[in-house]
Design a protein around this motif. Sequence first.
Motif, PDB file in Angstrom:
ATOM      1  N   UNK A 172      49.712 111.544 -17.081  1.00 17.68           N
ATOM      2  CA  UNK A 172      50.505 111.962 -15.752  1.00 17.68           C
ATOM      3  C   UNK A 172      51.586 113.064 -15.735  1.00 17.68           C
ATOM      4  N   UNK A 173      51.527 113.319 -14.328  1.00 18.66           N
ATOM      5  CA  UNK A 173      52.377 114.823 -14.571  1.00 18.66           C
ATOM      6  C   UNK A 173      51.947 115.746 -14.619  1.00 18.66           C
ATOM      7  N   UNK A 174      51.377 116.065 -15.597  1.00 19.49           N
ATOM      8  CA  UNK A 174      50.570 117.449 -15.769  1.00 19.49           C
ATOM      9  C   UNK A 174      50.194 118.207 -14.915  1.00 19.49           C
ATOM     10  N   UNK A 175      49.003 117.765 -13.832  1.00 25.57           N
ATOM     11  CA  UNK A 175      49.073 118.274 -13.194  1.00 25.57           C
ATOM     12  C   UNK A 175      50.153 118.221 -12.022  1.00 25.57           C
ATOM     13  N   UNK A 176      50.366 119.004 -10.751  1.00 24.39           N
ATOM     14  CA  UNK A 176      51.764 118.606  -9.917  1.00 24.39           C
ATOM     15  C   UNK A 176      51.489 119.285  -8.779  1.00 24.39           C
ATOM     16  N   UNK A 177      51.632 118.822  -7.948  1.00 27.04           N
ATOM     17  CA  UNK A 177      51.212 119.784  -6.763  1.00 27.04           C
ATOM     18  C   UNK A 177      51.356 121.022  -6.308  1.00 27.04           C
ATOM     19  N   UNK A 178      53.264 121.383  -7.298  1.00 25.77           N
ATOM     20  CA  UNK A 178      53.052 122.944  -6.713  1.00 25.77           C
ATOM     21  C   UNK A 178      51.965 123.536  -7.659  1.00 25.77           C
ATOM     22  N   UNK A 179      51.295 122.996  -8.411  1.00 21.67           N
ATOM     23  CA  UNK A 179      49.878 124.285  -9.101  1.00 21.67           C
ATOM     24  C   UNK A 179      49.295 124.323  -8.240  1.00 21.67           C
ATOM     25  N   UNK A 180      48.764 125.868  -8.407  1.00 20.49           N
ATOM     26  CA  UNK A 180      47.607 126.240  -8.072  1.00 20.49           C
ATOM     27  C   UNK A 180      46.010 125.561  -8.841  1.00 20.49           C
ATOM     28  N   UNK A 181      45.298 125.886  -7.899  1.00 12.94           N
ATOM     29  CA  UNK A 181      43.402 125.496  -8.893  1.00 12.94           C
ATOM     30  C   UNK A 181      43.553 126.128 -10.046  1.00 12.94           C
ATOM     31  N   UNK A 182      43.991 127.705 -10.461  1.00 15.94           N
ATOM     32  CA  UNK A 182      43.980 128.180 -11.159  1.00 15.94           C
ATOM     33  C   UNK A 182      44.331 128.053 -12.201  1.00 15.94           C
ATOM     34  N   UNK A 183      46.345 127.731 -12.270  1.00 12.55           N
ATOM     35  CA  UNK A 183      47.011 126.670 -13.210  1.00 12.55           C
ATOM     36  C   UNK A 183      47.057 125.926 -13.194  1.00 12.55           C
ATOM     37  N   UNK A 184      46.017 125.140 -12.523  1.00  8.67           N
ATOM     38  CA  UNK A 184      45.813 123.618 -13.471  1.00  8.67           C
ATOM     39  C   UNK A 184      44.693 123.561 -14.429  1.00  8.67           C
TER      40      UNK A 184
END
Length: 87
Positions: A57-69
């Motif tokens: 939990x928290x690895x994917x964040x709302x500030x990431x782009x799709x590619x960054x994720x």
Amino acid sequence: MTGSVTTMIIDILTGKFDIPAEEVSPDTVFDDLAVDSLALLEMSLILEKRLGVSISEGVLTSGQSVDEAARVVEALGAPAAVGPTAV
């Protein structure tokens, strides 16, 4: 190559979360799509199941782009080349 995981994330956003495809690209930031932390957690669980990786939990964040994720997920051991999947 993040392309396949990126495509998978886009497919989840457009299929599961009903975000119009024209609003999503590899450079799109989750926050710009109003994807909240609950949706990111749900996406993490879908990706875990499809890719066989553990995403905390928290690895994917709302500030990431799709590619960054996608790059983060691949760094966790997701296969770089994945086949097409249904949402």
